[in-house]
Design an enzyme around this catalytic site. Structure first.
Site, PDB file in Angstrom:
ATOM      1  N   LYS B  80       0.859  -1.194   0.000  1.00  0.00           N
ATOM      2  CA  LYS B  80       0.000   0.000   0.000  1.00  0.00           C
ATOM      3  C   LYS B  80       0.893   1.242   0.000  1.00  0.00           C
ATOM      4  CE  LYS B  80      -3.923   1.839   2.685  1.00  0.00           C
ATOM      5  NZ  LYS B  80      -4.740   1.657   3.914  1.00  0.00           N
ATOM      6  N   SER B 155      -9.715   1.674   2.744  1.00  0.00           N
ATOM      7  CA  SER B 155      -8.817   2.392   1.872  1.00  0.00           C
ATOM      8  C   SER B 155      -7.760   1.532   1.175  1.00  0.00           C
ATOM      9  CB  SER B 155      -8.106   3.475   2.673  1.00  0.00           C
ATOM     10  OG  SER B 155      -7.217   2.905   3.607  1.00  0.00           O
ATOM     11  N   SER B 179      -9.912  -0.518   6.964  1.00  0.00           N
ATOM     12  CA  SER B 179      -9.270  -0.372   5.649  1.00  0.00           C
ATOM     13  C   SER B 179      -8.549  -1.607   5.113  1.00  0.00           C
ATOM     14  CB  SER B 179      -8.293   0.798   5.677  1.00  0.00           C
ATOM     15  OG  SER B 179      -8.983   2.010   5.575  1.00  0.00           O
TER      16      SER B 179
END
Lengths: 96, 477
Positions: B80, B155, B179
């Protein structure tokens, strides 16, 4: 309901420049969010302590040992787009 | 033969040791899949082809020399884009950091590199991980590999989509209010939010420091255990990591669930939850019951207040953490500023997207004089009550099982212009962050529209092993 002036004031505290369009959009949206928060009024929290961390850690001490730095001075200076002068970042003039 | 990019860590690691293929070939398979599919999915924001091949060849050489290497050596992963990666651009998918190249690795990245991780590249997220759909990314939305008209969740949407579409073998994400779990659930993969303080946050851009966690996203529970093993533990660069022994997580895989007490929190199956989602989760729990687990209903009455608590406390912490993005130390500087104040306001006004502006303003407001007690202190007290809910539940049962999300993946743009409605998407994931307890998202199959549905196994603090045991049992049933 937050007024446009209140949103301008909050934006200034948060150091964010907003356009007039953003101000009217955000005053509506932020008001919706803050209105929703009223739901917490239903909960009796009399005498309760606030939680700011969850695992019960108190003061965390660490032995004072010399460790090598993760990054060099040059690498750190490279992070900013501002000009570098005498191994320091040159920022805009603060005192007029 | 199965395509190399669709293997699990365990399968790829065995193949490497049996010389069926090389790490270089694993990388090639992933890069080909990225080239073929990621134009539509948009899960990667940066692909480091040269770096990936370089590490892969190094691992291949070591294996050829007969060295014994960790399981993760030579396995291609995606990360990420919230994790600092030395020498590789780390943008947090925000315009303000679009050219930022970190001079050091996050601790978790350092630990994975020590184990021989091959980093394929960085994956998409909502700007500064604030969102539940990856729609607020400066690089555009990530689409769900199961239905390109829908979001991948957020996210960590890029990471979830990349794993689900076999563009990498595994990924590393972060979970502040759901997330990791929600995108894992939307994309039909596994994702673990560990106990707060189990994995170091050092080098990961902080959103809400008392809520943020780092965790693995993968194709099997076994893989989740392997990754967690590599990153868990005390780190002197993160004073909130705890000196709690890290067990051998692989030992929990394949254990019997006979006699295990499972609680179904009724608030997670009630109003506002898609009936098909409830049904599918309950059916999965029935299988565990069939395997000898004991199931009972429990109540977590504070669940309905979690969203309000979170969207006060989280923006408050976020607004403080994002103060550092001022156009001086990071970010693009403002042009022709009148004075320093104008410089800051312009740099931040231009550099942050709408959702970040909203959140730092909410945070600033709830921390300001006159509102601090009514909002921030009140929220922190209700957080205490949410923790009490979990403590009481875990006196009765060993783990809780519940849906991850009230509904499966929604269509891109479904919540446009209505941030509050999108905040509600986190209703079932936030409580675990509020209490700092671990939760493992596991897929339970597809709904009638062909969209993945997931459940979460929530355990007491530091009971990641127990969550993995239940997840692995579900995987086998």
């Amino acid at each position: 309901m937050l007024t446009d002036d209140q949103v301008r004031h909050i934006a200034k505290l948060a150091r964010v420049k907003l356009t007039e369009g953003e101000i009217s959009l955000f005053s509506k949206q932020l008001s919706d969010v803050l209105d929703y928060m009223e739901i917490l009024g239903e909960v009796d929290t009399e005498g309760l302590l606030e939680t700011s961390q969850v695992t019960g850690l108190l003061n965390v001490m660490e032995s004072d040992e010399l460790r090598s730095a993760q990054s060099t001075r040059e690498e750190l200076l490279d992070c900013s787009e501002l000009p570098v002068d005498s191994k320091q970042i040159r920022v805009i003039r603060v005192v007029k | 033969m199965t395509k190399l990019n669709s293997l699990t860590i365990r399968e790829a690691a065995s193949g490497l040791r049996e010389k069926k293929f090389s790490s270089e070939e694993l990388v090639t398979a992933c890069l080909e899949a990225i080239g073929e599919k990621d134009g539509e999915i948009n899960s990667f924001v940066f692909v480091d082809e040269d770096g990936a091949y370089e590490t892969a060849r190094l691992v291949d050489k070591k294996l050829a020399d007969g060295l014994t290497l960790p399981l993760l050596a030579g396995i291609p992963a995606s990360i990420k884009d919230l994790f600092n990666t030395r020498g590789v651009k780390t943008t947090c998918c925000s315009p303000i950091l679009r050219d930022f190249v970190p001079p050091y690795d996050a601790t978790s990245i350092e630990m994975l590199k020590e184990k021989g991780m091959v980093m394929l590249g960085k994956t998409n997220l909502d700007e500064f991980a604030c969102g539940a759909s990856t729609e607020s990314s400066a690089f555009g939305v990530t689409r769900n590999p199961h239905d390109l008209t829908r979001v991948a969740g957020g996210s960590s949407g890029g990471s979830a989509a990349a794993v689900a579409a076999d563009l990498c073998i595994y990924s590393l994400g972060t979970d502040t209010g759901g997330s990791i779990r929600q995108p894992a659930s939307f994309c039909g993969i596994y994702g673990l939010k560990p106990t707060y303080g189990r994995v170091s946050r050092s080098g990961v851009t902080s959103l809400a420091s008392s809520w943020d966690t780092v965790g693995p996203m993968a194709k099997s529970v076994d893989d989740i255990a392997i990754i967690l093993q590599a990153i868990a533990g005390r780190d002197r660069r993160d004073m909130t990591t705890l000196d709690v022994a890290v067990p051998d997580y692989a030992n929990f895989i394949g254990q019997d669930v006979k006699g295990l007490k499972i609680g179904l929190p009724k608030e997670y199956f009630g109003e506002g939850i898609d009936p098909e989602v409830s049904e599918m989760v309950k059916n999965a729990v029935k299988k565990l019951e069939g395997a000898g687990a004991h199931v009972e209903e429990v109540s977590l009455p504070m669940t309905k207040y979690a969203v309000a608590v979170y969207y006060i406390a989280m923006p408050a912490e976020l607004s403080a953490n994002l103060e550092r993005f001022d156009g001086i130390r990071y970010g693009k500087q403002a042009e022709n500023p009148e004075d320093l104040m104008d410089f800051y306001c312009k740099a931040r006004g231009d550099g942050f997207g709408d959702e970040i502006k909203r959140r730092i303003m909410i945070g600033t407001y709830v921390l300001s004089a006159g509102y601090f007690d009514a909002y921030y202190k009140k929220a922190q007290k209700v957080r205490t009550k949410i923790i009490e809910d979990f403590n009481l539940a875990f006196e009765k049962v060993d783990v809780l099982i519940a849906p991850v999300s009230p509904y499966p993946a929604f269509e891109v743009g479904a919540f446009e212009g209505n941030p509050l409605a999108l905040y509600m998407a986190d209703a079932l994931t936030i409580p675990a962050n509020a209490a700092g307890v671990p939760a493992l998202a596991c897929p339970v199959g597809m709904n009638k529209d062909g969209l993945p549905v997931g459940l979460q196994v929530i355990g007491p603090q530091f009971a990641e092993g127990l969550c993995l045991k239940v997840g692995a049992a579900l995987e086998q049933l």
